[in-house]
Scaffold this motif. Structure first.
Motif, PDB file in Angstrom:
ATOM      1  N   GLN A 165      43.181  41.167  32.718  1.00  0.00           N
ATOM      2  CA  GLN A 165      43.573  40.110  31.785  1.00  0.00           C
ATOM      3  C   GLN A 165      44.418  39.105  32.564  1.00  0.00           C
ATOM      4  O   GLN A 165      45.282  39.495  33.346  1.00  0.00           O
ATOM      5  N   GLY A 166      44.180  37.817  32.301  1.00  0.00           N
ATOM      6  CA  GLY A 166      44.702  36.794  33.197  1.00  0.00           C
ATOM      7  C   GLY A 166      43.720  36.637  34.338  1.00  0.00           C
ATOM      8  O   GLY A 166      42.891  37.535  34.602  1.00  0.00           O
ATOM      9  N   CYS A 167      43.761  35.504  35.021  1.00  0.00           N
ATOM     10  CA  CYS A 167      42.792  35.284  36.098  1.00  0.00           C
ATOM     11  C   CYS A 167      43.385  34.358  37.151  1.00  0.00           C
ATOM     12  O   CYS A 167      43.785  33.237  36.858  1.00  0.00           O
ATOM     13  N   GLU A 168      43.408  34.850  38.368  1.00  0.00           N
ATOM     14  CA  GLU A 168      44.010  34.106  39.468  1.00  0.00           C
ATOM     15  C   GLU A 168      43.170  32.906  39.892  1.00  0.00           C
ATOM     16  O   GLU A 168      43.649  32.042  40.622  1.00  0.00           O
ATOM     17  N   ILE A 202      48.723  39.103  36.392  1.00  0.00           N
ATOM     18  CA  ILE A 202      47.404  39.669  36.152  1.00  0.00           C
ATOM     19  C   ILE A 202      47.562  41.116  35.675  1.00  0.00           C
ATOM     20  O   ILE A 202      48.161  41.953  36.358  1.00  0.00           O
ATOM     21  N   LEU A 203      47.048  41.390  34.495  1.00  0.00           N
ATOM     22  CA  LEU A 203      47.145  42.720  33.912  1.00  0.00           C
ATOM     23  C   LEU A 203      45.936  43.552  34.346  1.00  0.00           C
ATOM     24  O   LEU A 203      44.795  43.115  34.203  1.00  0.00           O
ATOM     25  N   VAL A 204      46.212  44.716  34.890  1.00  0.00           N
ATOM     26  CA  VAL A 204      45.176  45.553  35.507  1.00  0.00           C
ATOM     27  C   VAL A 204      44.967  46.820  34.691  1.00  0.00           C
ATOM     28  O   VAL A 204      45.912  47.559  34.418  1.00  0.00           O
ATOM     29  N   LYS A 205      43.713  47.070  34.316  1.00  0.00           N
ATOM     30  CA  LYS A 205      43.370  48.248  33.513  1.00  0.00           C
ATOM     31  C   LYS A 205      42.716  49.296  34.425  1.00  0.00           C
ATOM     32  O   LYS A 205      41.494  49.389  34.514  1.00  0.00           O
ATOM     33  N   ASN A 232      35.852  37.615  29.066  1.00  0.00           N
ATOM     34  CA  ASN A 232      37.080  36.820  28.955  1.00  0.00           C
ATOM     35  C   ASN A 232      37.525  36.307  30.328  1.00  0.00           C
ATOM     36  O   ASN A 232      37.607  35.113  30.544  1.00  0.00           O
ATOM     37  N   THR A 233      37.812  37.219  31.256  1.00  0.00           N
ATOM     38  CA  THR A 233      38.269  36.801  32.589  1.00  0.00           C
ATOM     39  C   THR A 233      37.357  37.378  33.661  1.00  0.00           C
ATOM     40  O   THR A 233      36.731  38.417  33.468  1.00  0.00           O
ATOM     41  N   ASP A 234      37.305  36.740  34.816  1.00  0.00           N
ATOM     42  CA  ASP A 234      36.323  37.043  35.853  1.00  0.00           C
ATOM     43  C   ASP A 234      36.544  38.433  36.447  1.00  0.00           C
ATOM     44  O   ASP A 234      37.615  38.746  36.968  1.00  0.00           O
ATOM     45  N   CYS A 235      35.495  39.255  36.406  1.00  0.00           N
ATOM     46  CA  CYS A 235      35.602  40.623  36.918  1.00  0.00           C
ATOM     47  C   CYS A 235      35.627  40.679  38.442  1.00  0.00           C
ATOM     48  O   CYS A 235      35.918  41.737  39.019  1.00  0.00           O
ATOM     49  N   TYR A 236      35.326  39.559  39.116  1.00  0.00           N
ATOM     50  CA  TYR A 236      35.389  39.508  40.579  1.00  0.00           C
ATOM     51  C   TYR A 236      36.488  38.569  41.068  1.00  0.00           C
ATOM     52  O   TYR A 236      36.424  38.055  42.184  1.00  0.00           O
ATOM     53  N   GLN A 237      37.509  38.359  40.247  1.00  0.00           N
ATOM     54  CA  GLN A 237      38.652  37.574  40.686  1.00  0.00           C
ATOM     55  C   GLN A 237      39.346  38.302  41.832  1.00  0.00           C
ATOM     56  O   GLN A 237      39.060  39.470  42.116  1.00  0.00           O
ATOM     57  N   PRO A 238      40.294  37.642  42.545  1.00  0.00           N
ATOM     58  CA  PRO A 238      40.918  38.251  43.733  1.00  0.00           C
ATOM     59  C   PRO A 238      41.457  39.653  43.555  1.00  0.00           C
ATOM     60  O   PRO A 238      41.443  40.449  44.498  1.00  0.00           O
ATOM     61  N   ALA A 239      41.931  40.017  42.357  1.00  0.00           N
ATOM     62  CA  ALA A 239      42.456  41.367  42.129  1.00  0.00           C
ATOM     63  C   ALA A 239      41.419  42.442  42.430  1.00  0.00           C
ATOM     64  O   ALA A 239      41.765  43.568  42.830  1.00  0.00           O
ATOM     65  N   GLU A 240      40.141  42.115  42.272  1.00  0.00           N
ATOM     66  CA  GLU A 240      39.073  43.094  42.477  1.00  0.00           C
ATOM     67  C   GLU A 240      39.009  43.565  43.923  1.00  0.00           C
ATOM     68  O   GLU A 240      38.590  44.701  44.193  1.00  0.00           O
ATOM     69  N   GLN A 241      39.428  42.734  44.870  1.00  0.00           N
ATOM     70  CA  GLN A 241      39.438  43.150  46.269  1.00  0.00           C
ATOM     71  C   GLN A 241      40.334  44.369  46.465  1.00  0.00           C
ATOM     72  O   GLN A 241      40.040  45.244  47.277  1.00  0.00           O
TER      73      GLN A 241
END
Length: 358
Positions: free
Chosen positions: A77-80, A107-110, A136-145
């Motif tokens: 949730q949230g998107c960088e 960025i909220l991480v589940k 809602n928010t991109d599943c491949y945003q930077p947090a995914e790395q």
């Protein structure tokens, strides 16, 4: 003329707007900023924070009749990425944060997402329907790395032979191409790549932390070349910013292998109107009033549009011109092309994680 330099480098929003659910508000006063400047102190470190949250479920039923999906899920949730126009910004207020900079930096991480998804797919009452990652928010945003939750969820979908859709504007998706190819063999995957411009200058200010246009076109080509069906979202179309690029964008993505295109006309509901207005006067002061007036002309004289069936396409002359151009693009570049309907027939016999023999 575009002025790519903004007050806060690498971010879309240039302020933290007030959360409408809070009685109190936070204000950054000019005298405080001046004091910090004189003292050589840093007011804002502009760092991204990853915060763990613990939801009980991960699959959401979509009740809106005009978004083209029945179920969605979001690992973050949230998107960088910081796309200035993003409709998901308002949802960050539900979590107690601002739709402005907080949306991009908190960025909220589940982390439980893969397990929650598996639990859902194993329910006896669940009948397979396409679940879209990034509703809602991109599943491949930077947090995914760092967290690889999207990859783990794709492995769950593959294990249970369940159809899945993806919406992204990040080239990180190519990391998982082998899983996507395995899903595609059973017609269980559809990818939607968002491309809003062919101009890097425009991309950098609209979507500051997204993959370059060159990389996104490469994503379309590599996925298509590997038998993974791709739809491209030319969204949102913003009058006098990217509306003149509709035909060139359609041509480019068709040549890269896309099977179809979709589009929406920008709408700035809730707090997004304030965020966008502040941003455009800072980044495009010479055309700000024109752009805002043209957006309003597509939505009955306001930046806000909530009517189902109208909110995505707008109304009025400018909206009609945009919609006609997209239709022309489909006729010109996507004749005899279409996205396949995903396979929902394999999941039932795989609910225990393997094909049943009896």
């Amino acid at each position: 003329m575009i002025h790519p330099k903004s007050n806060i480098k690498g971010r879309g929003a240039q302020q933290n707007t007030h959360n409408k659910f809070f009685e109190l508000s936070h204000e950054m006063r000019e005298d405080f900023l001046e004091f910090c400047h004189k003292e050589g102190e840093t007011v804002d470190k502009n760092k991204t924070q990853y915060l763990n949250v613990f939801p009980k479920t991960i699959v959401n039923k979509v009740t809106s009749p005009d978004v083209g999906m029945a179920y969605s899920m979001n690992m973050y949730q949230g998107c960088e990425h910081g796309c200035i126009y993003c409709y998901a910004r308002n949802s960050h207020e539900f979590w107690g944060y601002s739709a402005g900079l907080d949306f991009e930096r908190k960025i909220l991480v589940k982390k439980a997402a893969p397990k929650l998804l598996e639990t859902h797919l194993k329910k006896k009452s669940w009948n397979a329907q396409t679940i879209v990652m990034s509703g809602n928010t991109d599943c491949y945003q930077p947090a995914e790395q760092q967290f690889e939750l999207t990859r783990q969820c794709l492995e769950v979908f593959l294990k249970y032979k369940h159809p899945v859709g993806i919406i992204t504007k990040n080239a990180l998706i190519l990391r998982d191409i082998e899983i996507l190819k395995a899903l595609a063999k059973d017609n269980l995957i559809a990818v939607n790549v968002s491309i809003t411009s062919l101009s890097e200058d425009t991309r950098r200010i609209l979507e500051p932390r997204t993959a370059t246009i060159k990389k996104r076109l490469r994503v379309v080509k590599e996925l298509s070349d590997n038998g993974i069906p791709v739809n491209v979202m030319l969204a949102p179309i913003i009058p006098s910013i990217n509306s003149h690029e509709i035909l060139p964008m359609a041509k480019a993505v068709s040549e890269a292998g896309a099977l179809s295109i979709g589009h929406t006309i920008v709408r700035l509901n809730g707090t997004i109107g304030e965020i966008f207005t502040d941003w455009i006067y800072k980044t495009m002061p010479d055309r700000a009033a024109k752009v805002l007036n043209q957006i309003e002309s597509c939505h009955g004289g306001t930046l806000i549009e909530s009517r189902y069936g109208v909110r995505m396409r707008g109304e009025g002359k400018i909206a009609q011109q945009i919609n006609d151009l997209v239709q022309l693009a489909r006729l010109k570049y996507f004749k005899n092309k279409s996205m396949p309907k995903l396979n929902t027939n394999l999941h039932e016999v795989c609910k225990d994680g393997q094909m049943k023999l009896f």
